[in-house]
Scaffold this active site. Structure first.
Site, PDB file in Angstrom:
ATOM      1  CB  SER A   1      34.274  60.321  77.349  1.00 15.77           C
ATOM      2  OG  SER A   1      35.431  59.917  78.054  1.00 15.77           O
TER       3      SER A   1
ATOM      4  N   GLY B   1      37.671  61.356  80.078  1.00 20.27           N
ATOM      5  CA  GLY B   1      36.636  62.158  80.707  1.00 20.27           C
ATOM      6  C   GLY B   1      35.995  63.109  79.722  1.00 20.27           C
TER       7      GLY B   1
ATOM      8  N   GLY C   1      33.943  66.990  78.514  1.00 21.19           N
ATOM      9  CA  GLY C   1      34.039  68.443  78.625  1.00 21.19           C
ATOM     10  C   GLY C   1      35.262  69.042  77.964  1.00 21.19           C
TER      11      GLY C   1
ATOM     12  CB  CYS D   1      40.433  60.035  76.365  1.00 19.26           C
ATOM     13  SG  CYS D   1      38.996  60.819  75.609  1.00 19.26           S
ATOM     14  CG  LEU D   2      39.872  65.234  80.129  1.00 16.07           C
ATOM     15  CD1 LEU D   2      39.781  66.414  79.175  1.00 16.07           C
ATOM     16  CD2 LEU D   2      38.711  65.266  81.126  1.00 16.07           C
TER      17      LEU D   2
ATOM     18  CD  GLN E   1      41.449  66.104  75.009  1.00 12.98           C
ATOM     19  OE1 GLN E   1      40.709  66.475  75.919  1.00 12.98           O
ATOM     20  NE2 GLN E   1      40.971  65.638  73.860  1.00 12.98           N
TER      21      GLN E   1
ATOM     22  CG  ASN F   1      33.760  59.431  73.382  1.00 15.29           C
ATOM     23  OD1 ASN F   1      33.275  60.387  72.761  1.00 15.29           O
ATOM     24  ND2 ASN F   1      33.396  59.129  74.609  1.00 15.29           N
TER      25      ASN F   1
ATOM     26  N   GLY G   1      35.814  65.214  71.409  1.00 17.53           N
ATOM     27  CA  GLY G   1      35.389  66.368  70.634  1.00 17.53           C
ATOM     28  C   GLY G   1      36.401  67.496  70.653  1.00 17.53           C
ATOM     29  CG  PHE G   2      37.604  69.779  73.308  1.00 14.12           C
ATOM     30  CD1 PHE G   2      37.736  71.158  73.216  1.00 14.12           C
ATOM     31  CD2 PHE G   2      36.408  69.262  73.783  1.00 14.12           C
ATOM     32  CE1 PHE G   2      36.704  72.003  73.591  1.00 14.12           C
ATOM     33  CE2 PHE G   2      35.360  70.094  74.159  1.00 14.12           C
ATOM     34  CZ  PHE G   2      35.507  71.480  74.060  1.00 14.12           C
TER      35      PHE G   2
ATOM     36  CG  HIS H   1      38.947  55.384  74.666  1.00 15.23           C
ATOM     37  ND1 HIS H   1      38.604  55.450  75.995  1.00 15.23           N
ATOM     38  CD2 HIS H   1      38.683  56.613  74.161  1.00 15.23           C
ATOM     39  CE1 HIS H   1      38.136  56.652  76.282  1.00 15.23           C
ATOM     40  NE2 HIS H   1      38.171  57.381  75.183  1.00 15.23           N
TER      41      HIS H   1
ATOM     42  CD  GLU I   1      39.084  52.025  76.887  1.00 17.73           C
ATOM     43  OE1 GLU I   1      38.034  52.569  76.534  1.00 17.73           O
ATOM     44  OE2 GLU I   1      40.212  52.554  76.717  1.00 17.73           O
TER      45      GLU I   1
END
Length: 382
Positions: free
Chosen positions: A53, A246, A248, A276-277, A280, A318, A320-321, A360, A362
């Protein structure tokens, strides 16, 4: 130490606004451009550096004792460091830990990652919080020769993470099986030999410990690349679908990931769990939208409230979006919120076992308050 006796700088961190930080370089030599973020975790620098990530980012560690326990292969979250570089307060000392097999600087050097020590990380962190995650150029030259104008120009030329699909760069090249479970004393990592649920995990940059948690929850895990189609997924006859973390911009990855998830939602009733990603991606597939945060959430001390139970969990984050909770459609509820800023940290469908979280669970690194989510996913397949 007097100013006259300070060692000459061998590394330079240049921000796009022209701010310069000089320090001592370690790890690999050379130059890299990236977005700069900070992480407040007090442990787990190896897991952070190998977390996919962090692709496209240089990580500032607010905790000063980085490198003191060395590195070891068991703590890698993927094969090599993915974060573009490292910024720390104090230079790494000789490691002191029974599990250590290599020093941090040698490990970074062998894997082509640049680091800088001797930085006022408090000042740098304040700058990130106030002005947002900056674009930077990080250079390490043992002779201390830096073209400052070129470094600042490189930082300004960095395209940024918005609109950038990085999942394609960190995903697996082909499918594979996973049966290794979470680390436990004294055996270490043991294999899952009595799996009850067949899970397809979509790899947008999956951390190994997430896969281990799935295996520990009784899952027989098959990992597929980020570009997997609905047909690719269903060919494995899964009992449930996992969407991984992940890097981006989620909107960029969503161009090919969202249609696959929408196919699952429309043509199957399989349980789906995202982190996380993956959280999203699920939100986008359900009709929501994502937004770029000022400086994101990166650390292992983030309080998250489960709005259904009222329980507060300390979590690792973790990202940023974030998912815009105001964009969630009818039939999708917000399940978790950050107590730092009120941003969205979880969603679920009202009438189906489809849910995801931004944090997260985990715990690699981080607290273990949210392990139950893997058990919840397993129970939804029972």
């Amino acid at each position: 130490m007097s100013a006259a006796s300070k060692p000459a700088p061998t590394a330079c961190l240049a921000l796009a606004d022209g701010t310069l930080f000089y320090g001592q370089g370690f790890g690999a030599t050379g130059q890299v451009t990236a977005e700069l973020c900070f992480n407040t975790a007090m442990t787990g620098y190896q897991e952070i550096m190998t977390d996919p990530s962090y692709a496209g980012q240089v990580v500032t560690f607010t905790f000063p004792h980085v490198g003191n326990v060395g590195v070891n292969p068991e703590d890698d979250e993927t094969g090599d460091p993915v974060a573009a570089g490292m910024v720390v307060k104090w230079m790494p000392t000789t490691p002191s830990n029974w599990r250590s097999v290599q020093g941090l600087s040698d490990w970074l050097s062998a894997r082509g990652r640049i680091a800088i020590g001797g930085i006022d990380t408090r000042r740098l962190t304040r700058a990130i919080r106030q002005s947002g995650a900056p674009h930077v150029a990080l250079a390490h030259d043992p002779d201390g020769n830096f073209d400052i104008e070129a470094l600042v120009a490189a930082a300004r030329a960095f395209s940024g993470l918005e609109g950038l699909d990085l999942a394609k760069d960190v995903t697996c090249a082909q499918s594979y099986r996973w049966d290794e479970m979470r680390w436990a004393w004294p055996e270490g990592h043991v294999r899952q030999k009595d799996a009850k649920h067949k899970v397809v995990a979509i790899d947008y940059g999956a951390k190994r410990n997430i896969l281990r948690c799935l295996a520990s929850a009784g899952c027989d895990v098959t990992v597929l690349p980020a570009s997997a189609t609905y047909e690719d997924v269903m060919a494995h006859s899964p009992d449930g679908i996992f969407l991984s973390n992940g890097p981006g911009d989620p909107a960029a990855t969503g161009k090919y990931a969202v249609p696959m998830i929408q196919g699952l939602l429309e043509q199957s009733d399989l349980p789906i769990f995202g982190i996380c990603l993956g959280h999203q991606m699920l939100a986008l597939a359900l009709g929501g939208r994502t937004i770029k945060m000022n400086h994101g959430h990166h650390g292992a001390n983030h309080p998250v409230k489960d709005v259904e139970s009222g329980k507060v969990e300390i979590t690792s984050m973790n990202h940023g979006f974030a998912v815009d909770s105001q964009s969630l459609p009818a039939g999708v509820m917000e399940t978790h919120v950050s107590l730092f800023d009120g941003s969205n940290c979880g969603i679920r469908m009202n009438d189906r076992p489809v849910f995801s979280v931004q944090h997260h669970p985990e715990a690699s690194p981080g607290p273990q308050d949210s392990f139950y989510l893997f058990e919840r996913f397993a129970a939804s397949m029972a």
